[in-house]
Design a protein around this motif. Structure first.
Motif, PDB file in Angstrom:
ATOM      1  N   GLU A  35      60.227 -32.144  54.256  1.00 44.04           N
ATOM      2  CA  GLU A  35      59.447 -31.156  53.525  1.00 44.04           C
ATOM      3  C   GLU A  35      58.336 -30.678  54.446  1.00 44.04           C
ATOM      4  N   ILE A  36      58.106 -29.373  54.427  1.00 43.11           N
ATOM      5  CA  ILE A  36      56.995 -28.777  55.164  1.00 43.11           C
ATOM      6  C   ILE A  36      56.253 -27.864  54.201  1.00 43.11           C
ATOM      7  N   SER A  37      54.949 -28.048  54.133  1.00 41.24           N
ATOM      8  CA  SER A  37      54.109 -27.208  53.288  1.00 41.24           C
ATOM      9  C   SER A  37      52.829 -26.900  54.063  1.00 41.24           C
ATOM     10  N   LEU A  38      52.588 -25.624  54.300  1.00 39.14           N
ATOM     11  CA  LEU A  38      51.416 -25.211  55.069  1.00 39.14           C
ATOM     12  C   LEU A  38      50.651 -24.121  54.326  1.00 39.14           C
ATOM     13  N   GLU A  39      49.386 -24.362  54.133  1.00 40.22           N
ATOM     14  CA  GLU A  39      48.509 -23.328  53.584  1.00 40.22           C
ATOM     15  C   GLU A  39      48.206 -22.323  54.699  1.00 40.22           C
ATOM     16  N   PRO A  40      47.722 -21.127  54.366  1.00 43.22           N
ATOM     17  CA  PRO A  40      47.385 -20.159  55.404  1.00 43.22           C
ATOM     18  C   PRO A  40      46.462 -20.782  56.458  1.00 43.22           C
ATOM     19  N   GLY A  41      46.829 -20.607  57.718  1.00 38.91           N
ATOM     20  CA  GLY A  41      46.042 -21.146  58.819  1.00 38.91           C
ATOM     21  C   GLY A  41      46.392 -22.575  59.213  1.00 38.91           C
ATOM     22  N   GLU A  42      47.101 -23.310  58.365  1.00 37.82           N
ATOM     23  CA  GLU A  42      47.477 -24.680  58.699  1.00 37.82           C
ATOM     24  C   GLU A  42      48.593 -24.711  59.725  1.00 37.82           C
ATOM     25  N   GLN A  43      48.643 -25.829  60.476  1.00 37.38           N
ATOM     26  CA  GLN A  43      49.646 -25.993  61.528  1.00 37.38           C
ATOM     27  C   GLN A  43      50.419 -27.278  61.354  1.00 37.38           C
ATOM     28  N   VAL A  83      67.663 -18.752  55.029  1.00 43.01           N
ATOM     29  CA  VAL A  83      68.124 -19.910  55.791  1.00 43.01           C
ATOM     30  C   VAL A  83      68.212 -19.504  57.253  1.00 43.01           C
ATOM     31  N   VAL A  84      67.637 -20.336  58.117  1.00 42.12           N
ATOM     32  CA  VAL A  84      67.654 -20.086  59.552  1.00 42.12           C
ATOM     33  C   VAL A  84      68.229 -21.318  60.234  1.00 42.12           C
ATOM     34  N   TYR A  85      69.145 -21.109  61.196  1.00 40.37           N
ATOM     35  CA  TYR A  85      69.687 -22.202  62.004  1.00 40.37           C
ATOM     36  C   TYR A  85      69.023 -22.142  63.374  1.00 40.37           C
ATOM     37  N   ARG A  86      68.619 -23.316  63.869  1.00 43.37           N
ATOM     38  CA  ARG A  86      68.040 -23.377  65.211  1.00 43.37           C
ATOM     39  C   ARG A  86      68.605 -24.573  65.961  1.00 43.37           C
ATOM     40  N   ALA A  87      68.850 -24.378  67.232  1.00 41.74           N
ATOM     41  CA  ALA A  87      69.297 -25.468  68.105  1.00 41.74           C
ATOM     42  C   ALA A  87      68.085 -26.285  68.542  1.00 41.74           C
ATOM     43  N   PRO A  88      68.306 -27.551  68.908  1.00 41.18           N
ATOM     44  CA  PRO A  88      67.186 -28.333  69.427  1.00 41.18           C
ATOM     45  C   PRO A  88      66.715 -27.719  70.739  1.00 41.18           C
ATOM     46  N   GLY A  89      65.484 -28.013  71.107  1.00 44.85           N
ATOM     47  CA  GLY A  89      65.014 -27.428  72.365  1.00 44.85           C
ATOM     48  C   GLY A  89      63.554 -27.640  72.623  1.00 44.85           C
ATOM     49  N   GLU A  90      62.853 -26.542  72.758  1.00 46.64           N
ATOM     50  CA  GLU A  90      61.478 -26.559  73.244  1.00 46.64           C
ATOM     51  C   GLU A  90      60.519 -27.332  72.341  1.00 46.64           C
ATOM     52  N   VAL A  91      59.474 -27.847  72.946  1.00 42.79           N
ATOM     53  CA  VAL A  91      58.359 -28.416  72.202  1.00 42.79           C
ATOM     54  C   VAL A  91      57.541 -27.235  71.688  1.00 42.79           C
ATOM     55  N   HIS A  92      57.258 -27.237  70.398  1.00 49.70           N
ATOM     56  CA  HIS A  92      56.520 -26.118  69.824  1.00 49.70           C
ATOM     57  C   HIS A  92      55.647 -26.553  68.653  1.00 49.70           C
ATOM     58  N   MET A  93      54.822 -25.615  68.201  1.00 52.26           N
ATOM     59  CA  MET A  93      53.933 -25.807  67.062  1.00 52.26           C
ATOM     60  C   MET A  93      54.153 -24.652  66.094  1.00 52.26           C
ATOM     61  N   LEU A  94      54.173 -24.955  64.798  1.00 50.39           N
ATOM     62  CA  LEU A  94      54.334 -23.939  63.759  1.00 50.39           C
ATOM     63  C   LEU A  94      53.001 -23.745  63.053  1.00 50.39           C
ATOM     64  N   THR A  95      52.585 -22.494  62.920  1.00 52.13           N
ATOM     65  CA  THR A  95      51.342 -22.156  62.221  1.00 52.13           C
ATOM     66  C   THR A  95      51.662 -21.157  61.114  1.00 52.13           C
ATOM     67  N   ASN A  96      51.123 -21.401  59.915  1.00 50.39           N
ATOM     68  CA  ASN A  96      51.226 -20.402  58.850  1.00 50.39           C
ATOM     69  C   ASN A  96      50.243 -19.303  59.223  1.00 50.39           C
ATOM     70  N   HIS A  97      50.764 -18.204  59.670  1.00 50.62           N
ATOM     71  CA  HIS A  97      49.994 -17.085  60.202  1.00 50.62           C
ATOM     72  C   HIS A  97      49.690 -16.047  59.111  1.00 50.62           C
ATOM     73  N   GLY A  98      50.172 -16.306  57.898  1.00 51.33           N
ATOM     74  CA  GLY A  98      50.041 -15.330  56.822  1.00 51.33           C
ATOM     75  C   GLY A  98      48.940 -15.673  55.828  1.00 51.33           C
ATOM     76  N   THR A  99      49.057 -15.079  54.653  1.00 48.90           N
ATOM     77  CA  THR A  99      48.042 -15.241  53.606  1.00 48.90           C
ATOM     78  C   THR A  99      48.574 -15.997  52.393  1.00 48.90           C
ATOM     79  N   THR A 100      49.825 -16.444  52.466  1.00 47.39           N
ATOM     80  CA  THR A 100      50.433 -17.175  51.354  1.00 47.39           C
ATOM     81  C   THR A 100      50.860 -18.564  51.819  1.00 47.39           C
ATOM     82  N   ARG A 101      50.974 -19.487  50.887  1.00 47.13           N
ATOM     83  CA  ARG A 101      51.418 -20.847  51.187  1.00 47.13           C
ATOM     84  C   ARG A 101      52.877 -20.816  51.640  1.00 47.13           C
TER      85      ARG A 101
END
Length: 123
Positions: A35-43, A83-101
């Motif tokens: 489960e992933i849940s991010l408020e606006p601005g959270e990473q 639904v999005v499929y992604r292959a394993p790979g790069e080290v990355h960070m996800l940020t909620n860049h929007g205004t909604t949860r």
């Protein structure tokens, strides 16, 4: 934060990696569902996917994906039910860049990644 290893940033510094999600909601020998849940601005912290995975958005948001290796960030809109499929790979960070949860389920395909050793994933 639990230790999920380290990665080396372009400047040579060591970055502690986190989990790919916030909590495991289901797991067996074939899949792991986060489960992933991010408020606006959270990473979600820097992390590395060892398995191919699907992301299923339960609440839409505009997200930003930054790669530890650098380069331009990827801006993505994840629509409810998308639904999005992604292959394993790069080290990355996800940020909620929007205004909604943002809320999603991330399904790791262990049978095509970490368990694809010695025939375990051939079922």
């Amino acid at each position: 934060m639990s230790n999920y290893g380290h990665a080396t940033a372009p400047d040579g510094s060591q970055v502690e990696l986190g989990a790919v999600g916030q909590r495991v909601v289901f797991e067996n020998d074939q899949v792991r569902v986060w489960e992933i849940s991010l408020e606006p601005g959270e990473q979600q912290p820097w992390h590395h996917h060892l398995n191919p995975y699907l992301v299923i958005a339960l609440a839409a948001a505009d997200n930003r994906i930054d790669a530890l290796a650098g380069g331009d960030p990827r801006l993505v809109h994840e629509a409810v039910g998308g639904v999005v499929y992604r292959a394993p790979g790069e080290v990355h960070m996800l940020t909620n860049h929007g205004t909604t949860r943002y809320h999603s389920r991330l399904v790791e395909l262990k049978c095509l990644g970490e368990n694809l050793v010695a025939g375990q994933g051939d079922r």
